[in-house]
Design a protein around this motif. Structure first.
Motif, PDB file in Angstrom:
ATOM      1  N   ASP A  53       0.825  -1.205   0.000  1.00 57.83           N
ATOM      2  CA  ASP A  53       0.000   0.000   0.000  1.00 57.83           C
ATOM      3  C   ASP A  53       0.865   1.262   0.000  1.00 57.83           C
ATOM      4  O   ASP A  53       0.646   2.178  -0.799  1.00 57.83           O
ATOM      5  N   ALA A  54       1.828   1.314   0.903  1.00 59.68           N
ATOM      6  CA  ALA A  54       2.676   2.504   1.001  1.00 59.68           C
ATOM      7  C   ALA A  54       3.619   2.620  -0.192  1.00 59.68           C
ATOM      8  O   ALA A  54       3.838   3.720  -0.721  1.00 59.68           O
ATOM      9  N   TYR A  55       4.164   1.482  -0.599  1.00 61.47           N
ATOM     10  CA  TYR A  55       5.166   1.528  -1.665  1.00 61.47           C
ATOM     11  C   TYR A  55       4.550   1.977  -2.987  1.00 61.47           C
ATOM     12  O   TYR A  55       5.172   2.723  -3.756  1.00 61.47           O
ATOM     13  N   TYR A  56       3.317   1.537  -3.265  1.00 61.52           N
ATOM     14  CA  TYR A  56       2.688   1.847  -4.549  1.00 61.52           C
ATOM     15  C   TYR A  56       1.834   3.118  -4.527  1.00 61.52           C
ATOM     16  O   TYR A  56       1.183   3.437  -5.530  1.00 61.52           O
ATOM     17  N   GLU A  57       1.858   3.860  -3.413  1.00 67.00           N
ATOM     18  CA  GLU A  57       1.076   5.089  -3.345  1.00 67.00           C
ATOM     19  C   GLU A  57       1.456   6.087  -4.452  1.00 67.00           C
ATOM     20  O   GLU A  57       0.555   6.679  -5.091  1.00 67.00           O
ATOM     21  N   PRO A  58       2.753   6.310  -4.725  1.00 64.16           N
ATOM     22  CA  PRO A  58       3.090   7.223  -5.827  1.00 64.16           C
ATOM     23  C   PRO A  58       2.577   6.730  -7.180  1.00 64.16           C
ATOM     24  O   PRO A  58       2.179   7.538  -8.034  1.00 64.16           O
ATOM     25  N   PHE A  59       2.562   5.425  -7.381  1.00 69.95           N
ATOM     26  CA  PHE A  59       2.049   4.861  -8.637  1.00 69.95           C
ATOM     27  C   PHE A  59       0.545   5.082  -8.740  1.00 69.95           C
ATOM     28  O   PHE A  59       0.023   5.432  -9.810  1.00 69.95           O
ATOM     29  N   LYS A  60      -0.169   4.871  -7.649  1.00 64.47           N
ATOM     30  CA  LYS A  60      -1.623   5.067  -7.653  1.00 64.47           C
ATOM     31  C   LYS A  60      -1.967   6.518  -8.014  1.00 64.47           C
ATOM     32  O   LYS A  60      -2.885   6.778  -8.801  1.00 64.47           O
ATOM     33  N   LYS A  61      -1.243   7.460  -7.437  1.00 68.44           N
ATOM     34  CA  LYS A  61      -1.481   8.877  -7.742  1.00 68.44           C
ATOM     35  C   LYS A  61      -1.162   9.175  -9.206  1.00 68.44           C
ATOM     36  O   LYS A  61      -1.872   9.946  -9.864  1.00 68.44           O
ATOM     37  N   LEU A  62      -0.133   8.530  -9.702  1.00 68.58           N
ATOM     38  CA  LEU A  62       0.282   8.775 -11.086  1.00 68.58           C
ATOM     39  C   LEU A  62      -0.797   8.359 -12.067  1.00 68.58           C
ATOM     40  O   LEU A  62      -1.172   9.132 -12.966  1.00 68.58           O
TER      41      LEU A  62
END
Length: 554
Positions: A165-174
């Motif tokens: 969840d934390a690691y992919y947060e920047p990807f989700k926003k992207l």
């Protein structure tokens, strides 16, 4: 013809690719080079028996000679310099028949030596008693242990994984709100260059694929870079797999690709297992598949196991391999971003390059570029072999002095006369030049060496340089795809020259002859295998002339 074969292979697609069928057949039968297997695969894919046999017979783990092999010894540069393999071979001969013992290069156990593969698992540093117990019970300690040290604060590539969840947060926003043009600007500002050795700017490659026309595009992770001495990719896939997967997913979103493929070397069985587990975790988290998080972005990831061919570390040979063709290097242009896998636009990046993408998302392109030097930005992983006091993976900023890296590892366990950096095609750096080099592309280039993948193999004083030169020629001769004469013939002639000089005291190598041979390979080989190996040999001739003079005519 190869374009037609690419089109035929595309008909079956990635999920039913013929190469995986070849590997599966060999896993079951010991070789895929059997008439019924070859004929059935050729018939199913409309390739014809000759084409399929030509491909199957190329790979170490698919061809007839592999049948009946039960254990494989590493014959890479690091294990050679460690001096462990002769004793290991003798030990294994007490448990296996001669014809049951094969060779493999490289298992990524460079930090320890004594490496071998048995029943699909890698081992290293085993005592005679441990080997005997392994063969008797089928159980042994295969855990891979080495130091992981970051000289960066905070660590980037070696940072602790915080969870999906934390690691992919920047990807989700992207993918929810991102702007592809803005990401392209960040990639350019970052200055990230490919970590496979060539140092090509990443933003050029990604932008080229994005601009290419066509509804089908691919992202391919080149995880088959098998440079002896380099286990950086292995570390990332086994300890930081999501850094690689996230990079591929970002590439897919940016370029408009819906399929990502990781081509992972068979020599790294744990990497294949761990990456597959990480992919399943992403599926469970809803981060793969169709319409990811309701954004309209579709993306799937798939691993493909290699079959023992160093040349597949070259991107066009790797693409030909996935298609089920003989993995020979293709002429360029067209480049893979225009005509790649199945002749469709394809981004091919290596493991470490992709692992850097998250840092660009979190720091921004300009923030990322503050790490390293203006021409060589970002963090760099370096792998150190067993002659270092504390071997392992070291994370440093680009531009870090080479001597600093050696000091971080506590120096050496024995007297070392040179370092080969960047695999068998990397330069041989005499210890007198270590203080002049920093870990970046420019320093090595201007110093007459090549940084490559930055795996470091220590050449001890006890290792005759003439033996090491023969090893490099032998490696190239064994691993050449055979497509171009300079590599195929030049490496063999070079190996023969060195071997004769070592065994015949009356024979001296003509310096003009060896110089012409190296220049021809360097200038006319189709890819970096034949074109790259002359560099370390020239380094050895230049810096170790006194040691080598007895083998050459005045």
């Amino acid at each position: 013809m190869s374009k037609n074969l690419s089109a035929l292979s595309f008909r079956k697609g990635v999920e039913k690719n013929v190469f995986e069928r070849m590997v599966d057949a060999a896993d079951k039968a010991g070789t895929a080079e059997k008439n019924d297997i070859v004929h059935q695969m050729g018939q199913d894919h409309l390739f014809g028996d000759a084409i399929t046999l030509g491909a199957v017979s190329f790979y170490d783990f698919l061809k007839k000679e592999n049948e009946g092999k039960k254990v494989f010894l590493c014959n890479g540069s690091a294990c050679l310099c460690a001096g462990t393999q002769d004793k290991l071979h003798h030990t294994l001969e007490s448990h296996f028949k001669k014809e049951e013992i094969g060779h493999i290069c490289c298992l990524g156990r460079c930090h320890e030596g004594g490496a071998f593969q048995y029943q699909g698992k890698n081992y290293s540093g085993q005592s005679d008693a441990a080997v005997a117990d392994l063969v008797k019970t089928g159980k042994g300690d295969s855990e891979d242990r080495y130091a992981v040290v970051s000289h960066l604060q905070p660590a980037i590539l070696t940072a602790e994984f915080p969870g999906i969840d934390a690691y992919y947060e920047p990807f989700k926003k992207l993918i929810a709100n991102g702007d592809r043009d803005a990401l392209g600007a960040d990639l350019k500002d970052s200055g990230l260059r490919g970590r496979g050795g060539a140092g090509f700017p990443l933003h050029f490659k990604w932008a080229s694929c994005r601009a290419a026309s066509g509804p089908v595009k691919y992202i391919v992770c080149n995880a088959d870079e098998g440079d002896p001495g380099a286990y950086i990719d292995k570390y990332l896939m086994e300890k930081q797999p999501h850094s690689v997967l996230l990079g591929m997913m970002v590439a897919g979103w940016y370029a408009g690709a819906e399929t990502g493929i990781l081509y992972i070397r068979a020599e790294y069985p744990d990497s294949i297992t761990i990456v597959n587990e990480a992919i399943e975790d992403l599926r469970s988290a809803g981060l793969l598949g169709n319409d990811i998080l309701g954004t309209g972005f579709n993306f799937m990831l798939k691993t493909i196991k290699g079959a023992g061919a160093y040349i597949c570390g070259e991107e066009t040979a790797l693409l030909a391999s996935i298609e089920g063709q003989r993995p020979e290097v293709r002429t360029r242009p067209p480049f893979p971003t225009i005509e790649g896998l199945f002749r469709k636009p394809t981004i091919v990046n290596n493991v470490e390059t992709l692992a850097n993408i998250r840092a660009i998302l979190t720091l921004g392109g300009k923030g990322y570029a503050k790490i390293g030097t203006p021409q060589s930005t970002g963090p760099k992983l370096v792998s150190l072999d067993s002659w270092f006091v504390k071997p392992g993976i070291y994370e440093v900023a680009m531009g870090t002095p080479l001597q600093t890296i050696i000091d971080l590892a506590g120096g050496f366990k024995t007297k070392v006369k040179a370092l080969q950096i960047g695999g068998p095609l990397g330069g041989i750096v005499p210890m007198s030049h270590v203080g002049k080099l920093t870990m970046d592309f420019e320093s090595f280039k201007y110093g007459g060496f090549m940084k490559g993948h930055a795996g470091i193999v220590s050449i001890p004083e006890s290792m005759p340089m003439i033996e090491y030169i023969q090893h490099l020629f032998q490696f190239t001769a064994d691993e050449s795809c055979g497509k171009c004469f300079p590599c195929r013939l030049g490496s063999t002639r070079g190996k023969e020259l060195i071997a004769k000089a070592r065994t015949d005291s009356g024979f001296k190598i003509d310096r003009e002859l060896i110089t012409d041979l190296l220049d021809t390979m360097e200038q006319t080989s189709l890819c970096a295998l034949g074109g790259g190996v002359p560099l370390p040999i020239k380094n050895a001739l230049q810096h170790f002339g006194e040691e080598l003079k007895g083998y050459f005519a005045d």
